[in-house]
Write an enzyme that holds these catalytic residues in place. Structure first.
Site, PDB file in Angstrom:
ATOM      1  N   ARG A 151       0.838  -1.205   0.000  1.00  0.00           N
ATOM      2  CA  ARG A 151       0.000   0.000   0.000  1.00  0.00           C
ATOM      3  C   ARG A 151       0.871   1.252   0.000  1.00  0.00           C
ATOM      4  O   ARG A 151       0.504   2.280  -0.556  1.00  0.00           O
ATOM      5  CB  ARG A 151      -0.937   0.011   1.214  1.00  0.00           C
ATOM      6  N   TYR A 200     -15.038  16.810 -17.829  1.00  0.00           N
ATOM      7  CA  TYR A 200     -15.557  15.460 -17.653  1.00  0.00           C
ATOM      8  C   TYR A 200     -16.514  15.415 -16.463  1.00  0.00           C
ATOM      9  O   TYR A 200     -16.244  15.976 -15.396  1.00  0.00           O
ATOM     10  CB  TYR A 200     -14.396  14.489 -17.446  1.00  0.00           C
ATOM     11  N   ASP A 216      -5.459  18.170 -17.048  1.00  0.00           N
ATOM     12  CA  ASP A 216      -5.822  16.803 -17.418  1.00  0.00           C
ATOM     13  C   ASP A 216      -5.293  16.558 -18.826  1.00  0.00           C
ATOM     14  O   ASP A 216      -5.766  17.151 -19.796  1.00  0.00           O
ATOM     15  CB  ASP A 216      -7.346  16.641 -17.372  1.00  0.00           C
ATOM     16  N   LYS A 234      -7.071   5.164 -20.237  1.00  0.00           N
ATOM     17  CA  LYS A 234      -7.252   5.531 -21.635  1.00  0.00           C
ATOM     18  C   LYS A 234      -5.982   5.266 -22.453  1.00  0.00           C
ATOM     19  O   LYS A 234      -5.542   4.130 -22.569  1.00  0.00           O
ATOM     20  CB  LYS A 234      -7.710   6.982 -21.720  1.00  0.00           C
TER      21      LYS A 234
END
Length: 393
Positions: free
Chosen positions: A61, A113, A185, A210
């Site tokens: 983690r 978005y 972004d 993506k």
């Protein structure tokens, strides 16, 4: 043989071209075995040598060698200080927004978005933060909406889904004058076509799902920062939220990066052909593609990027045509997401931007006759032929 204590001693290979950096990554191979394909360290915990003497790893983690190789590679490609790989693009944005304090103001792109819109209005709005959405194509809109409380300017360029382009350098100069952090972004163009940190941005974020992954088989988010202060903040978020990307998913993104430059060039050339064909169709009313010479921000795009990408949006003549296209596409798939090898078509009004109000959608042009196309790597003639039969057959 190197041991784990030397794992962070990597050569950034500054003199290599982008393609070579993407293929060879930060370390590029396993320093323990020499494995050419960087290993998947599929472990939850790490053995310590003795008290106060460790390999530098304790718990996945907190840090994992496979994830770190991805993070360092992304930092190299975006020309930043440090990178962070998280479980989704939304997880990455959530961590970024924790930079804010109650009373802080954020300026965002107007057709951002829908998931980013939801994080702002529905989550951080409850904690006393305020959000303004403006058309950043006009620098005066940015100037007019900055306040003494603005602590972050969040830019999408090109925007999703209207394909508007913002001047990163000009906005960064304005934002920094009021002490605001500039986040870009960069999902649509990737560092192969656009490097926001070199233009003045402080942070770059990606939906790694993506183009970075490129194969529609991973959900991931990526953040690259330019300052040590922001790196320390992101490390705390990753440690505390437990949203680090899993080792196998990190490895898949590393594998995807090796072909990023080849894929982006093909997405770019395919999209140009498809966009030009769409403009010839009687049932298509408007086509939005940043590669058109008559795009309002074409010269800006040429100045701050090296490519146009694979994303197209368009309006058709009726809702009936929308229904026919989405029902009748064959090779092209009606599905959410973008940036993979397969061509995907999306209906933003009810998919990516359903969180926006109907009034806002109408104002932006995200109407019931609006479609978004992520142009894949198939032969462009096959993509066009499928659109033709779905639209006109």
């Amino acid at each position: 043989m190197k041991n784990f204590e030397n794992f962070t001693d990597y050569d950034r290979k500054e003199n290599l071209h982008f393609e070579s950096k993407a293929i060879h990554g930060a370390l590029g191979n396993d320093p323990i075995t020499g494995a050419v394909s960087f290993p998947i360290y599929q472990t939850g915990t790490f053995r310590h040598k003795e008290l106060y003497k460790t390999t530098g790893y304790a718990y996945s983690r907190l840090q994992n060698p496979t994830r770190e190789e991805l993070e360092r590679t992304m930092a190299i490609l975006e020309e930043g200080l440090e990178g962070f790989a998280m479980s989704s693009g939304q997880a990455a944005n959530m961590s970024l927004f924790t930079w804010l304090n109650p009373g802080d103001h954020v300026l965002l792109t107007d057709d951002i978005y829908g998931g980013t819109y939801r994080i702002g209005n529905d989550i951080f709005g409850k904690y006393g933060c305020t959000f303004s959405y403006v058309d950043m194509c006009d620098i005066e809109n940015v100037r007019a909406n900055l306040t003494e409380h603005t602590r972050m300017v969040f830019i999408e360029t090109p925007t999703n889904p209207m394909m508007k382009v913002a001047d990163i350098a000009a906005i960064a100069e304005l934002a920094h004058s009021v002490g605001a952090l500039v986040v870009v972004d960069n999902t649509f163009l990737t560092p192969y076509f656009q490097k926001p940190l070199t233009l003045g941005a402080d942070v770059v974020v990606h939906s790694g799902t993506k183009y970075i992954c490129g194969h529609n088989d991973v959900i991931a988010g990526l953040v690259v920062v330019k300052s040590q202060e922001m790196a320390d903040h992101m490390r705390l978020q990753l440690k505390s939220h437990g949203n680090g990307l899993a080792p196998f998913d990190s490895w898949l993104l590393l594998r995807g990066l090796k072909t990023l430059q080849i894929r982006m060039d093909r997405h770019n050339s395919n999209a140009m052909k498809v966009a030009n064909w769409l403009r010839t169709q009687p049932k298509v009313q408007d086509v939005y593609y940043v590669g058109f010479e008559d795009h309002p921000q074409y010269e800006l795009t040429r100045r701050q990027t090296t490519g146009f990408g694979g994303m197209i949006s368009f309006h058709v003549d009726s809702f009936e045509t929308v229904q026919k296209i989405l029902r009748d596409v064959d090779m092209i798939m009606f599905a959410e997401s973008l940036g993979g090898t397969e061509t995907l078509i999306t209906y933003p009004r009810t998919q990516t931007h359903e969180s926006l109000t109907e009034e806002t959608r109408q104002k932006l042009g995200i109407t019931d006759t609006f479609l978004r196309l992520s142009v894949g790597l198939e032969h462009p003639d096959d993509i066009i032929a499928d659109l033709d039969q779905a639209m006109n057959g």
